[in-house]
Design an enzyme around this catalytic site. Structure first.
Site, short mmCIF file in Angstrom:
data_model
loop_
_atom_site.label_atom_id
_atom_site.label_comp_id
_atom_site.label_asym_id
_atom_site.label_seq_id
_atom_site.Cartn_x
_atom_site.Cartn_y
_atom_site.Cartn_z
CB CYS A 194 41.81 50.62 28.07
SG CYS A 194 40.51 51.47 27.17
CD GLU A 248 39.31 49.19 23.99
OE1 GLU A 248 38.09 49.00 24.08
OE2 GLU A 248 39.98 49.76 24.87
CG HIS A 254 42.93 53.86 30.99
ND1 HIS A 254 43.42 53.97 29.70
CD2 HIS A 254 41.57 53.85 30.88
CE1 HIS A 254 42.40 54.01 28.86
NE2 HIS A 254 41.27 53.94 29.55
N1 CAA Z 1 33.18 74.50 31.58
C1 CAA Z 1 33.95 73.67 32.34
N2 CAA Z 1 33.57 72.39 32.67
C2 CAA Z 1 32.37 71.97 32.18
C3 CAA Z 1 31.55 72.77 31.40
C4 CAA Z 1 31.99 74.10 31.08
N3 CAA Z 1 31.27 74.93 30.33
N4 CAA Z 1 30.44 72.07 31.11
C5 CAA Z 1 30.57 70.85 31.68
N5 CAA Z 1 31.74 70.79 32.34
C6 CAA Z 1 32.29 69.66 33.08
C7 CAA Z 1 31.27 68.94 33.93
O1 CAA Z 1 31.07 69.61 35.15
C8 CAA Z 1 31.94 67.59 34.09
O2 CAA Z 1 32.97 67.70 35.06
P1 CAA Z 1 33.04 66.65 36.29
O3 CAA Z 1 33.17 65.29 35.67
O4 CAA Z 1 34.26 67.04 37.03
O5 CAA Z 1 31.77 66.79 37.05
C9 CAA Z 1 32.62 67.37 32.75
O6 CAA Z 1 32.69 68.67 32.12
C10 CAA Z 1 31.90 66.41 31.82
O7 CAA Z 1 30.62 66.87 31.60
P2 CAA Z 1 29.31 65.96 31.85
O8 CAA Z 1 29.30 65.46 33.25
O9 CAA Z 1 28.16 66.73 31.36
O10 CAA Z 1 29.52 64.65 31.03
P3 CAA Z 1 29.25 64.30 29.51
O11 CAA Z 1 27.82 63.99 29.34
O12 CAA Z 1 29.84 65.28 28.59
O13 CAA Z 1 30.05 62.92 29.38
C11 CAA Z 1 31.68 61.26 29.71
C12 CAA Z 1 31.32 62.71 29.97
C13 CAA Z 1 30.64 60.33 30.33
C14 CAA Z 1 33.04 60.95 30.31
C15 CAA Z 1 31.72 61.04 28.18
O14 CAA Z 1 32.76 61.81 27.63
C16 CAA Z 1 31.93 59.60 27.77
O15 CAA Z 1 30.99 58.82 27.66
N6 CAA Z 1 33.19 59.22 27.49
C17 CAA Z 1 33.53 57.86 27.05
C18 CAA Z 1 33.58 56.86 28.22
C19 CAA Z 1 34.74 57.09 29.14
O16 CAA Z 1 35.80 57.58 28.74
N7 CAA Z 1 34.62 56.66 30.40
C20 CAA Z 1 35.72 56.76 31.36
C21 CAA Z 1 35.88 55.51 32.19
S1 CAA Z 1 35.86 54.07 31.15
C22 CAA Z 1 37.49 53.85 30.64
O17 CAA Z 1 38.39 54.40 31.20
C23 CAA Z 1 37.76 52.94 29.48
C24 CAA Z 1 37.93 53.76 28.24
O18 CAA Z 1 39.05 54.08 27.89
C25 CAA Z 1 36.76 54.15 27.49
#
Ligand code: CAA
Length: 400
Positions: A112, A80, A234
């Site tokens: 993916c 992709e 995945h």
């Molecule tokens: N210590 C430990 N953990 C911490 C922390 C700290 N100090 N601060 C935050 N966290 C944890 C949060 O609690 C959260 O855990 P949970 O999910 O278990 O609740 C985790 O860290 C992530 O933090 P946020 O919820 O604040 O999320 P974020 O704003 O950083 O974004 C995300 C996370 C949305 C996945 C982002 O990384 C993103 O957009 N990623 C790309 C999209 C993606 O991968 N999506 C997955 C499904 S889509 C897919 O699978 C296709 C693909 O390949 C893209």
């Protein structure tokens, strides 16, 4: 009926690595968020003379050296992060590998999920021509905007698989679970080098697709949860596999371990270990490799689980947008002779670290096709992207 599946597989990655502790500290983020919250430690990052084609060819080369090219008449390249809107990346790989002209080559795209689509197409070809073998390559560079939530989940990697009858590694079973849903959770417009993502929606779409494809697998007569010994997901970031396992536990009522680290696993009690920790060993260090990610998890499991012979592996493939599939496979008795833990460990260790400023500069670097350019010689991989000439991409073999 002849068994068909993955005869051999090989993983390749990029020249550079970015340490996520350094990235977190540079951005004023607690590193635990990346290591524990996302389950990621590092991300591979390509040198200017690397891309999906050089990684894909580098993964395929040792595979063909080990297995020869007899019966190879098809290359299916899943990605992709394609480098051309028209020409299939696999055509350049075909040239770099010096393969005969009597080969069909094409590219598969559905986020993916593309690697699994290519694998299923390869199985279809081998079922029609049982003496043929198909080279499937899943290769991607995952790139998000700097300073976005997706940034620490970037990565790069390629997995090459040889699909044949009577496979030595994993026989893929016929029953399969499918789920498609038109959802704008993640995509990359033609005029953007980075993905657009609705993070929260992408997580919930992934989990809904998991239960949807699991239910379809059950409706199609696939194995029940107690008959699946290992489960791979995945992994856009490895914590996503844990979330998937938690959802499958809720959905099926099975007692499966949701531990993502060895320490959590030690405290998991009686919950059944289905390989969540082992399957994440490579992806923790590669970052997201999109189409290759599920198969990097398979490589990690094969390389590190000594009790796989005869075991059934469930594999959940998710491609945003979205298409997903839950497939199962039986690990073959001689699988241990195909294990590549030392090779992969060496490739991961050999990556050259980038300081955050260097990484940010490389992230912004682009080679528009309008100008001829020669790329700097950086990669130590067997193949390199040499540059652009007359708007066409040029590749060459290196001494590597
Ligand atoms: N210590 C430990 N953990 C911490 C922390 C700290 N100090 N601060 C935050 N966290 C944890 C949060 O609690 C959260 O855990 P949970 O999910 O278990 O609740 C985790 O860290 C992530 O933090 P946020 O919820 O604040 O999320 P974020 O704003 O950083 O974004 C995300 C996370 C949305 C996945 C982002 O990384 C993103 O957009 N990623 C790309 C999209 C993606 O991968 N999506 C997955 C499904 S889509 C897919 O699978 C296709 C693909 O390949 C893209």
């Amino acid at each position: 009926m002849t068994s068909i599946g993955i005869h051999d597989l090989e993983l390749a990655t990029a020249h550079h690595v970015v340490d996520l502790t350094r990235l977190a500290e540079a951005g004023g983020t607690d590193p635990a968020k990346y290591h524990l919250g996302l389950g990621q430690d590092q991300m591979s990052f390509p040198a200017p003379d690397e891309d999906i084609i050089t990684m894909g060819a580098s993964a395929a080369l040792p595979l063909l050296e080990r297995n020869g090219i007899e019966g190879l008449r098809t290359i299916l390249f899943a990605t992709e992060s394609g480098v051309d809107q028209s020409k299939a990346a696999g055509v350049s790989v075909h040239h770099l590998l010096g393969l005969p002209r009597q080969v069909r080559v094409t590219e598969f795209k559905q986020a993916c999920y593309g690697g699994t689509a290519a694998l299923q197409a390869a199985i279809g070809i081998v079922s029609r021509f049982p003496h043929e073998r198909v080279l499937v390559i899943a290769s991607d560079v995952a790139r998000y905007e700097l300073d976005s939530p997706g940034e620490p989940t970037q990565g790069a990697g390629a997995v090459a698989m040889l699909v044949s009858a009577d496979p030595a590694l994993v026989e893929i079973e016929p029953a399969t679970g499918l789920f498609t849903d038109d959802v704008d959770d993640f995509w990359r417009p033609n005029d953007s080098s980075t993905a657009v993502v609705d993070g929260a929606l992408s997580v919930s779409a992934y989990l809904d697709a998991l239960t949807g494809s699991w239910d379809d697998l059950q409706a199609r007569g696939g194995p029940g949860i107690d008959d699946v010994d290992r489960i791979l997901y995945h992994q856009p970031f490895t914590k996503m596999a844990k979330k998937g396992q938690q959802r499958l536990v809720e959905h099926t009522g099975a007692s499966l371990s949701t531990a993502l680290t060895a320490a959590e696993q030690a405290a998991a009690g009686a919950a059944r270990d289905t390989g969540l920790v082992t399957g994440s060993i490579y992806n923790r260090r590669l970052g997201n490799s999109y189409t290759a990610s599920l198969y990097a998890a398979l490589a990690a499991l094969i390389d590190h689980d000594a009790d796989l012979a005869g075991r059934r592996i469930g594999m959940f493939s998710y491609g945003s947008g979205s298409v997903s599939e839950f497939i199962t496979g039986i690990v073959q008795p001689g699988y241990a002779s195909r294990r590549g833990a030392e090779r992969v460990a060496a490739a991961l260790e050999a990556r050259v670290p980038l300081e955050v400023a260097e990484y940010r500069e490389l992230h912004a670097r682009a080679y528009p096709s309008a100008a001829d350019v020669e790329t700097p010689r950086i990669t130590r991989a067997p193949f390199r992207f040499a540059g652009l000439q007359g708007r066409a991409r040029r590749y060459e073999r290196t001494a590597g």
